[in-house]
Design an enzyme around this catalytic site. Structure first.
Site, short mmCIF file in Angstrom:
data_model
loop_
_atom_site.label_atom_id
_atom_site.label_comp_id
_atom_site.label_asym_id
_atom_site.label_seq_id
_atom_site.Cartn_x
_atom_site.Cartn_y
_atom_site.Cartn_z
CG ASP A 1 -5.23 -4.30 1.87
OD1 ASP A 1 -5.32 -5.07 0.74
OD2 ASP A 1 -5.45 -3.89 3.02
CB ILE A 2 -2.22 -1.94 4.75
CG1 ILE A 2 -1.70 -0.59 6.50
CG2 ILE A 2 -2.90 -0.67 4.23
CD1 ILE A 2 -0.77 -0.30 5.67
CG ASN B 1 -8.86 -4.51 -7.67
OD1 ASN B 1 -9.63 -5.16 -8.06
ND2 ASN B 1 -8.86 -4.48 -7.19
CG HIS C 1 -1.63 -6.78 -5.22
ND1 HIS C 1 -1.65 -6.40 -6.22
CD2 HIS C 1 -2.96 -6.88 -5.54
CE1 HIS C 1 -2.26 -4.59 -6.36
NE2 HIS C 1 -3.11 -5.65 -6.08
CG LEU C 2 -3.98 -13.63 -6.68
CD1 LEU C 2 -2.57 -13.59 -7.37
CD2 LEU C 2 -4.41 -15.83 -6.84
P1 AMP Z 1 -5.41 -2.89 -5.66
O1 AMP Z 1 -5.81 -1.52 -5.69
O2 AMP Z 1 -5.75 -3.66 -5.58
O3 AMP Z 1 -3.92 -2.89 -6.75
O4 AMP Z 1 -4.81 -3.52 -4.14
C1 AMP Z 1 -3.53 -2.91 -3.89
C2 AMP Z 1 -3.90 -2.99 -2.28
O5 AMP Z 1 -3.68 -2.94 -1.24
C3 AMP Z 1 -4.76 -2.27 -1.47
O6 AMP Z 1 -6.28 -3.39 -0.65
C4 AMP Z 1 -4.12 -1.43 -0.11
O7 AMP Z 1 -5.42 -1.37 1.03
C5 AMP Z 1 -3.30 -2.75 0.13
N1 AMP Z 1 -1.51 -1.70 0.50
C6 AMP Z 1 -1.34 -0.99 0.11
N2 AMP Z 1 -0.45 -0.91 0.78
C7 AMP Z 1 -0.14 -2.04 1.53
C8 AMP Z 1 0.77 -2.00 2.21
N3 AMP Z 1 2.39 -1.33 3.09
N4 AMP Z 1 0.56 -2.55 3.48
C9 AMP Z 1 -0.40 -3.93 3.46
N5 AMP Z 1 -1.51 -3.55 2.26
C10 AMP Z 1 -1.54 -2.61 1.47
#
Ligand code: AMP
Length: 118
Positions: free
Chosen positions: A30-31, A86, A99-100
């Site tokens: 996760d970023i 989520n 996604h998990l």
């Molecule tokens: P959600 O809020 O459950 O939809 O989670 C989305 C997640 O994706 C968040 O924790 C973000 O930090 C992560 N995220 C968004 N863009 C990227 C990316 N390019 N690479 C890695 N993680 C990401």
């Protein structure tokens, strides 16, 4: 469903290191990590939200959980981790490609279930 950044990542259109990949899913860091280990497991098949999965996706959903086992064993965190999905804006979902989240590397306190993930 509309394409998302996770669609581009799973198709290899954005270069990202995969922590794990197989025919049906990829896993990335996760970023914006909420724990020392914060991995996203993303099915290659784009499904917008968990509730949009159909009976056709039953095997895939099971596969994603099996992948969590493989990934956590691979990273040596299989004795303590949390999995979060989520669902929808009300559930804090920001990327509408299922996604998990795998969270590990810190103590997951009781009662903290809704905290730590946006
Ligand atoms: P959600 O809020 O459950 O939809 O989670 C989305 C997640 O994706 C968040 O924790 C973000 O930090 C992560 N995220 C968004 N863009 C990227 C990316 N390019 N690479 C890695 N993680 C990401």
């Amino acid at each position: 469903m509309a394409d998302t950044i996770f669609g581009k990542i799973t198709r290899g259109e954005i270069p990202v290191d995969f922590v794990y990949e197989d025919d049906h899913c990829v896993a990335i860091n996760d970023i914006n990590p909420q724990a020392p280990v914060h991995i996203l497991v993303i099915p290659r098949k784009p499904i917008s939200r968990l509730v949009d999965a159909t009976t056709e996706d039953q095997v895939l959903l099971g596969h994603l959980l099996m992948a969590v086992g493989n990934i956590t064993r691979q990273l040596g965190v299989d004795e303590g981790f949390r999995v979060v999905i989520n669902n929808g804006e009300g559930g804090g979902q920001t990327v509408f490609h299922l996604h998990l989240h795998i969270l590990a590397g810190r103590t997951m306190a009781e009662g903290e279930l809704s905290q730590g993930i946006q």
